[in-house]
Design an enzyme around this catalytic site. Structure first.
Site: not given
Ligand code: AMP
Length: 621
Positions: A76, A181
């Site tokens: 990521k 998120e």
């Protein structure tokens, strides 16, 4: 909210170190966090390759110390970035796996799989993790899953969001929505506290994970979740804390043992694992031992760390977090005294010093720990996924208003100044028009560069791409063109232009966005993903056949020891049985020869038919 796709969608928190998957269970009226085959609610975002197979999740992490060069984590951190990016260069030095520059400066991860060197991009590694999370969900739901809402850090830019959608496509998943998120965590928190959210509440979400740090300020009123501002740091998380600890102990070993282990990937990997465990212990104990057997040569490593020392070596990092908190509040134009709840998300938010700094900052306000910091993001993603799924009626109705994390603009003037079209923290989806004027008389075409970032000089920002608007009508300088920027719900930008006077319209997509995988590349990767899947299946089938063969040999040998059976069989038969057992045992012992599955299956079939005969005799006996 519009239902975008048919069928059930799951929510996936694709984390830097751990990932989590959740689903809305209509019959239970709640979100279910789905555990993996080992019973854990989170799965390591780790993929490993060896001479025989590809491993994902826990098995990949478990063999990391013995196969460090081919165990990939942190994909990521690479996603949507260029190889020459400072962050990639810094990370590369600390990773035991190799990263090289591919076409268009794309970082490529080099691994050895089945004796061959392979180069994989971050999207491919992320797709393997997404595929694993989908498999976990399918095993639990006992039906195929095609759609997913995937979360990304709030500060993820256009390329990083697109790359995440591409990773989903390679895994065969339709990413119906990308959400931030902290926004997902706020959904989880808001639903948990639904009854007390009648009045408008300002919620501050502090999300410190394994590799990323993200904060958001949201206002929740009735069913509206309005993100006011977001800020973050892509290079701040638990792994940076682990790195600081590793660096500390590498120096200690240099001092005490006169040995430098910094170029020993295996030792570094093992020391890092011990440091991570010690860090977790220091969240509840004030001191801990750090021990690694035979860390270098035959030398066992044995040291300790106090919480005070831990806080000292990481203080700069913790203070960096607090600066980001302040920036977010300034951007949101909200006083810290007006914040009603401070919500903790991400594994690293458990660190006592982080909690203390945060509590002090918010004038000793109690922090909300009622939601599980490891699961909150996937929980929120599952709620969003349910809102976008067909046939789900009971999910709480809520509307999410997210923001764009970076300013977007063009550079079209001679002085190359960034002209902001959409400022950061603008609510999305959004459409804005900027008037561009020609710089010369009779200019026949215009080159417009699109940037993202906060710097005044355009070239200091990130160039997303450029386009050329050709065939302009002859006109004196100052001829106007309307450039339209549109950001969709996923935070993804598209640009179009119109020649105002003639009404000539040109839909333009950014032409040189080479960071993104082309359709052809995605198709190739989808096919390769199928090959990997096929090979994984074959490997498991072979492993299962080998284990069945071993079991069969064991049973046959035991039966032959049975006096009655031994007496019943004629000597020819006994010889044939023994010979079959020996052949099968030799086949299993042949470690250096790679036999096809069918060789083991044929051998097993032969042995099983013999075993059946012997078992029938056993029953008679
Ligand atoms: P996440 O990305 O949210 O899954 O967070 C993972 C990170 O949280 C890893 O760096 C873990 O080492 C860290 N972490 C998990 N539990 C703890 C704990 N009790 N204390 C400190 N760090 C933790």
């Amino acid at each position: 909210m519009e239902k975008e796709d048919q069928g059930l969608a799951i929510g996936i928190d694709l984390g830097t170190t751990y990932s989590c998957v959740a689903v809305w269970q209509e019959h239970l009226n709640r979100v279910e966090i789905i555990h993996n085959d080992q019973g854990d609610n989170t799965t390591p975002s780790c993929v490993a390759f060896n001479d025989h197979q590809r491993l994902i999740g826990i098995p990949a992490k478990n063999q990391a110390a013995t196969n460090p060069q081919n165990t990939v984590f942190d994909a990521k951190r690479l996603i949507g970035r260029k190889y020459s990016d400072d962050i990639v260069q810094k990370d590369r030095m600390l990773w035991p796996f190799k990263v090289v520059a591919g076409d268009n400066d794309k970082p490529m991860i080099v691994v050895n799989y089945k004796g061959e060197e392979k180069q994989l991009c971050a999207e491919e590694i992320s797709s393997m993790i997404l595929g694993k999370m989908r498999d976990i969900a399918e095993a639990f739901l006992e039906k195929p899953v095609k759609n997913a809402v995937v979360t990304v850090p709030a500060y993820f830019n256009d390329s990083q969001r697109k790359a995440t959608i591409d990773a989903g496509a390679i895994a065969g998943l339709n990413v119906v929505r990308i959400i931030s998120e902290p926004t997902a965590a706020a959904i989880a928190y808001g639903l948990d506290k639904r009854s007390s959210c009648v009045e408008e509440r300002n919620i501050f979400v502090f999300d410190l994970g394994g590799g990323t740090f993200d904060v958001s300020l949201l206002t929740i009123k009735d069913k509206n979740y309005h993100v006011k501002a977001t800020a973050g740091n892509s290079h701040l998380g638990g792994e940076d804390i682990d790195n600081n600890m590793v660096k500390y102990f590498v120096e200690e070993i240099k001092r005490k043992n006169r040995v430098d282990i910094s170029d020993n990937p295996r030792a570094l990997r093992r020391l890092r694992t011990a440091c991570e465990a010690a860090k977790r212990t220091l969240s509840f104990a004030t001191t801990t031992n750090v021990e690694v057997e035979a860390l270098f040569g035959d030398n066992n490593f044995c040291s300790s760390m106090s919480r005070a020392r831990f806080e000292e070596i990481n203080l700069e990092l913790f203070e960096e977090c607090m600066k980001t908190v302040e920036r977010c509040l300034t951007d949101a134009k909200i006083e810290k005294s007006s914040v009603h709840d401070v919500v903790l998300v991400g594994g690293s938010s458990r660190i006592p010093k982080v909690q203390q700094l945060l509590k002090d900052f918010f004038n000793r306000k109690d922090l909300c720990k009622s939601i599980n910091p490891d699961e909150a993001v996937a929980y929120g993603a599952a709620v969003q996924a349910a809102l976008l799924s067909e046939g789900i009626k009971n999910v709480p109705d809520l509307v999410i208003w997210d923001v764009t994390p970076l300013s977007l603009g063009i550079s079209a003037t001679l002085d190359k100044v960034m002209s902001v079209v959409i400022p950061r923290n603008t609510t999305i989806p959004v459409k804005r028009i900027e008037v561009y004027v020609t710089l010369e008389d009779n200019q026949s075409s215009a080159e417009i560069c699109v940037y993202e970032g906060e710097r005044k000089r355009a070239s200091d920002n990130n160039l997303l791409g450029f386009f050329i608007l050709a065939g302009l009508s002859r006109a004196p300088r100052g001829h106007p063109l309307d450039v339209t920027f549109a950001i969709d719900e996923n935070g993804i930008l598209s640009v179009s232009a119109e020649e105002k006077t003639t009404g000539k319209k040109n839909m333009i997509t950014i032409t040189n966005n080479k960071d993104r995988l082309s359709t052809g590349e995605i198709e190739r990767m989808i096919q390769e993903a199928e090959v990997y899947k096929d090979e994984d299946k074959k490997f498991l089938r072979k492993a299962k056949t080998k284990s069945d063969l071993d079991e069969c040999i064991y049973k046959m040998s035991n039966f032959l020891k049975n006096e009655y059976i031994s007496a019943t069989l004629c000597s020819e038969e006994k010889k044939a049985f023994r010979s079959a057992i020996n052949t099968a045992t030799d086949l299993l012992d042949e470690e250096n020869v790679e036999h096809e599955i069918v060789v083991f299956e044929d051998c097993l079939a032969g042995l099983q038919s013999m075993l059946e005969r012997v078992m029938d005799m056993g029953q008679i006996a």
